[in-house]
Scaffold this active site. Structure first.
Site, PDB file in Angstrom:
ATOM      1  N   SER A  52       0.339   1.743   1.768  1.00 19.91           N
ATOM      2  CA  SER A  52       1.726   2.162   1.978  1.00 19.91           C
ATOM      3  C   SER A  52       2.216   1.566   3.287  1.00 19.91           C
ATOM      4  O   SER A  52       1.404   1.174   4.146  1.00 19.91           O
ATOM      5  CB  SER A  52       1.798   3.691   2.042  1.00 19.91           C
ATOM      6  OG  SER A  52       3.051   4.141   2.500  1.00 19.91           O
TER       7      SER A  52
ATOM      8  N   TYR B 156      -1.264  11.663   5.928  1.00 19.69           N
ATOM      9  CA  TYR B 156      -0.964  10.694   4.875  1.00 19.69           C
ATOM     10  C   TYR B 156      -1.156   9.276   5.397  1.00 19.69           C
ATOM     11  O   TYR B 156      -1.791   8.437   4.737  1.00 19.69           O
ATOM     12  CB  TYR B 156       0.462  10.884   4.375  1.00 19.69           C
ATOM     13  CG  TYR B 156       0.866   9.888   3.317  1.00 19.69           C
ATOM     14  CD1 TYR B 156       0.298   9.928   2.050  1.00 19.69           C
ATOM     15  CD2 TYR B 156       1.821   8.908   3.576  1.00 19.69           C
ATOM     16  CE1 TYR B 156       0.656   9.014   1.071  1.00 19.69           C
ATOM     17  CE2 TYR B 156       2.198   7.985   2.606  1.00 19.69           C
ATOM     18  CZ  TYR B 156       1.613   8.044   1.353  1.00 19.69           C
ATOM     19  OH  TYR B 156       1.965   7.139   0.398  1.00 19.69           O
TER      20      TYR B 156
END
Length: 245
Positions: free
Chosen positions: A141, A154
């Site tokens: 990501s 995350y």
């Protein structure tokens, strides 16, 4: 351009929606044979029927369970006798400030975002080593490159994916195995729905108003896969043009 995709056996996790679903659709159009896994078997079966896969190519899969991931890869081997590509795509994003101590959310992200990728690697690597060919695509990501408030855990999981992938790249050269990390920015998926904190979810949904469609990610997978065998596209980072971070 697509000669290196037709006929390829591609295992995809997290394929019931979003990036995984879009990629399964795109690859099936180009002549690949996806074997898809996700927790929502009803959606998987509907997808398989729609894109012309045998029902046996859709398996209920929770990537936090090693035996589920192994069974998915074993099914691909049973159906086709080989696995050419795995897309370790399943992921969760229940972001929150560390001070809220959402430990269960942290554990879920570690189990799915990190362990799920490792389980996928472990399941395919013996087959790809024996074949002396293969392609392992892991999904990181933008958060694996840049940490934002409320996103520490995350971001840590997605950074781990990049580190694992780079270590893997160095180790598999003797076996002619390619490795790719794809790091999307805001992309239209159900990922924000996994956020359990209402205020954080609202903020993220505002960011995702500029999201590009999931098919954009599928195009990145196609680009990496379609290169000649001697070309190894190791990392792709993309964002919506309007995304600032």
């Amino acid at each position: 351009m697509y000669e290196n995709i037709n006929g390829k056996i591609v295992v995809i996790t997290g394929a019931s929606s979003g990036l995984g679903e879009a990629t399964a659709r795109r690859l099936a159009q180009l002549g690949a044979r996806p074997v898809v896994g996700a927790r929502r078997i009803d959606r998987l079966l509907a997808l398989a029927k729609e894109i012309g896969l045998p029902e046996a190519a859709a398996l209920q899969t929770d990537v936090s369970r090693r035996e589920d991931v192994q069974r998915l890869v074993d099914q691909a081997m049973k159906l086709y006798g080989r696995v050419d590509v795995i897309l370790n795509n399943a992921g969760l994003m229940p972001q929150s400030p560390l001070e809220r101590c959402k430990v269960e959310d942290w554990e879920r992200m570690i189990d799915v975002n990190i362990k799920g990728v490792l389980y996928g690697i472990a399941a395919v690597l013996p087959h790809m080593k024996a074949q002396k060919s293969g392609h392992i695509i892991n999904v990181s990501s933008v958060a694996g490159h840049k940490v934002r408030q409320a996103g520490a855990v995350y971001a840590a999981t997605k950074t781990a994916v990049r580190v694992i992938s780079e270590g893997l790249r160095q180790e598999v050269k003797p076996y002619n195995i390619r490795t790719t990390i794809i790091s999307p920015g805001a992309t239209a998926t159900e990922l924000p729905d996994s956020i359990t904190e209402p205020d954080i979810a609202e903020n993220v949904r505002k960011i995702f108003e500029i999201a590009v469609p999931a098919s954009t990610f599928a195009d990145m997978v196609v680009f990496a896969m379609s290169q000649p065998d001697e070309v190894d596209v190791n990392e792709i980072l993309f964002r919506p043009t309007r995304q600032e971070f």
